[in-house]
Write an enzyme that holds these catalytic residues in place. Sequence first.
Site, mmCIF file in Angstrom:
data_model
loop_
_atom_site.group_PDB
_atom_site.id
_atom_site.type_symbol
_atom_site.label_atom_id
_atom_site.label_comp_id
_atom_site.label_asym_id
_atom_site.label_seq_id
_atom_site.Cartn_x
_atom_site.Cartn_y
_atom_site.Cartn_z
ATOM 1 N N GLY A 1 0.846 -1.172 0.060
ATOM 2 C CA GLY A 1 0.037 -0.007 0.230
ATOM 3 C C GLY A 1 0.720 1.277 -0.019
ATOM 4 N N ARG B 1 0.490 -5.515 -6.751
ATOM 5 C CA ARG B 1 0.438 -6.808 -6.411
ATOM 6 C C ARG B 1 1.062 -7.896 -7.434
ATOM 7 N NH1 ARG B 1 -2.416 -7.102 -1.846
ATOM 8 N NH2 ARG B 1 -4.061 -5.762 -1.346
ATOM 9 N N ASP C 1 5.224 -4.932 5.946
ATOM 10 C CA ASP C 1 5.520 -6.222 6.474
ATOM 11 C C ASP C 1 5.605 -7.558 5.391
ATOM 12 O OD1 ASP C 1 2.966 -6.419 6.319
ATOM 13 O OD2 ASP C 1 2.915 -7.308 8.440
ATOM 14 N N SER D 1 6.248 -6.451 1.884
ATOM 15 C CA SER D 1 7.195 -6.106 1.043
ATOM 16 C C SER D 1 8.642 -6.834 1.728
ATOM 17 C CB SER D 1 7.249 -4.705 0.903
ATOM 18 O OG SER D 1 6.082 -4.345 0.558
ATOM 19 N N THR E 1 4.321 2.497 5.779
ATOM 20 C CA THR E 1 2.960 2.032 5.930
ATOM 21 C C THR E 1 2.422 3.060 7.053
ATOM 22 O OG1 THR E 1 1.463 0.101 6.950
ATOM 23 C CG2 THR E 1 3.786 0.277 7.815
ATOM 24 N N ILE E 2 1.124 3.436 6.493
ATOM 25 C CA ILE E 2 0.069 4.244 7.497
ATOM 26 C C ILE E 2 -0.288 3.550 8.690
ATOM 27 C CG2 ILE E 2 -0.298 5.491 5.581
ATOM 28 C CD1 ILE E 2 -3.324 4.265 6.113
ATOM 29 N N ASP E 3 -0.098 2.152 8.702
ATOM 30 C CA ASP E 3 -0.570 1.243 9.904
ATOM 31 C C ASP E 3 0.403 1.606 11.302
ATOM 32 O OD1 ASP E 3 -2.465 0.455 8.347
ATOM 33 O OD2 ASP E 3 -1.531 -1.484 7.987
ATOM 34 N N ASP F 1 2.646 -0.575 11.963
ATOM 35 C CA ASP F 1 2.519 -1.537 12.976
ATOM 36 C C ASP F 1 3.859 -2.504 12.589
ATOM 37 O OD1 ASP F 1 2.195 -2.454 10.275
ATOM 38 O OD2 ASP F 1 0.487 -3.946 10.398
ATOM 39 N N ARG G 1 -25.816 14.668 16.669
ATOM 40 C CA ARG G 1 -25.646 13.334 16.195
ATOM 41 C C ARG G 1 -24.534 12.734 16.850
ATOM 42 N NH1 ARG G 1 -26.821 14.574 9.959
ATOM 43 N NH2 ARG G 1 -28.967 14.504 9.788
ATOM 44 N N MET H 1 -8.583 3.164 9.045
ATOM 45 C CA MET H 1 -7.731 2.202 8.408
ATOM 46 C C MET H 1 -6.690 1.679 9.500
ATOM 47 S SD MET H 1 -6.510 2.826 4.475
ATOM 48 C CE MET H 1 -7.588 2.471 3.166
ATOM 49 N N ARG I 1 -6.109 -2.254 9.433
ATOM 50 C CA ARG I 1 -6.157 -3.690 9.344
ATOM 51 C C ARG I 1 -6.193 -4.156 10.958
ATOM 52 N NH1 ARG I 1 -0.993 -5.835 6.066
ATOM 53 N NH2 ARG I 1 -0.065 -4.614 7.473
ATOM 54 N N GLU J 1 -14.615 10.435 21.632
ATOM 55 C CA GLU J 1 -15.312 10.251 22.951
ATOM 56 C C GLU J 1 -15.161 8.765 23.115
ATOM 57 O OE1 GLU J 1 -16.803 13.910 22.462
ATOM 58 O OE2 GLU J 1 -16.776 12.445 20.996
ATOM 59 N N ARG K 1 -24.649 8.481 12.632
ATOM 60 C CA ARG K 1 -24.294 8.254 11.244
ATOM 61 C C ARG K 1 -22.898 7.646 11.302
ATOM 62 N NH1 ARG K 1 -28.676 9.901 10.726
ATOM 63 N NH2 ARG K 1 -29.705 11.569 9.349
ATOM 64 N N ARG L 1 -4.594 7.288 2.840
ATOM 65 C CA ARG L 1 -3.411 6.919 2.245
ATOM 66 C C ARG L 1 -2.765 8.214 1.429
ATOM 67 N NH1 ARG L 1 -4.098 0.808 1.507
ATOM 68 N NH2 ARG L 1 -3.401 1.233 -0.934
#
Length: 335
Positions: A11, A72, A103, A105, A126-128, A130, A163, A170, A172, A188, A259, A268
């Site tokens: 990604g 991919r 990971d 890659s 990676t934005i994750d 992780d 509301r 994102m 995962r 919250e 909502r 990303r």
Amino acid sequence: MKKIAVLTSGGDSPGMNAAVRAVVRKAIYEGVEVIGVNRGYAGLIEGDFITLGASAVSDIINRGGTFLRSARCEEFRTKEGRQKAADQLRKEGAEGLVVIGGDGSFTGAMLLTNETGIKTIGVPGTIDNDIACTDDSIGYDTAMNTIIDAITKIRDTASSHERAFVIEAMGRHAGFLTLAAGLAGGAESILVPEIKFNIDEVCDKVQKGYEKGKIHSIILVAEGVEFEGNEFETNRDVNESNAFTIGRIINERTGFDTRVSILGHIQRGGSPTGRDRLLASRLGAAAVDAMLAGETNKMVGLIHNKIEVSDIKDAIEGKKEFDKDLYELANILSI
């Protein structure tokens, strides 16, 4: 070492271009030629290379995504595919490969080295956020700020219409991005995969907030969240995402107009923050230093603001510790 290659894989994340720029210019400074690989491992197998001089990476430090593109590649998952990739690199005269990605890659890079002897160095992108063996990965800070901006804008309309909003981020199966954005954005409730949540507690928090005079509520949800017990499967519609299930249950149990917003791939994209540009520049240059020092099967990372070189296997197999103290702080500050 006279020539190396660089590719981006998995990604895309904001700052990948800045990392490529750093690899290219640092290598040229050291007297090493650089070739770019288009479309990640797919382009590597096909020999889709371009020569990258200093001018080729001009004016890309501010651009999101990756100008080398990503794709991919099922063929690279096979031993035969990886051998084709190694043959293409050797045919081009490249003696090493810098891989910018996550990971998956890095797993490909490790297998390429182990099976063919091609030298590889990984740069975490990676934005994750992780990946183990680094405090931050390239793109994480930009994505976090994108989510915070979305929370700020959604809160305006949430307040206007009284509301509750369930916002899906994102990540995962990792909640690092959601936790950081939720705390900084003043959500919250923050729901992450690392900690199973009780939907009754979430509904109770919304209800109590309304009773105390709050006219809106923001519930930030990571993609891979899990309900406590069997509550989730009992209430879930098979056609709903987790966020929509949570939003529907909140509406049914509290009566609060609810909502759902799925932020999706907007997280990303975008121009990388200064922090991501700085991180990408440091890690890209460090990858070249590591390769010229004879390292292989390694990943460069930033730990306590210092460049560290770790075994890529540790980065892949290691588990990044979730900050439960930060999670508790977020709960305290959201009263």
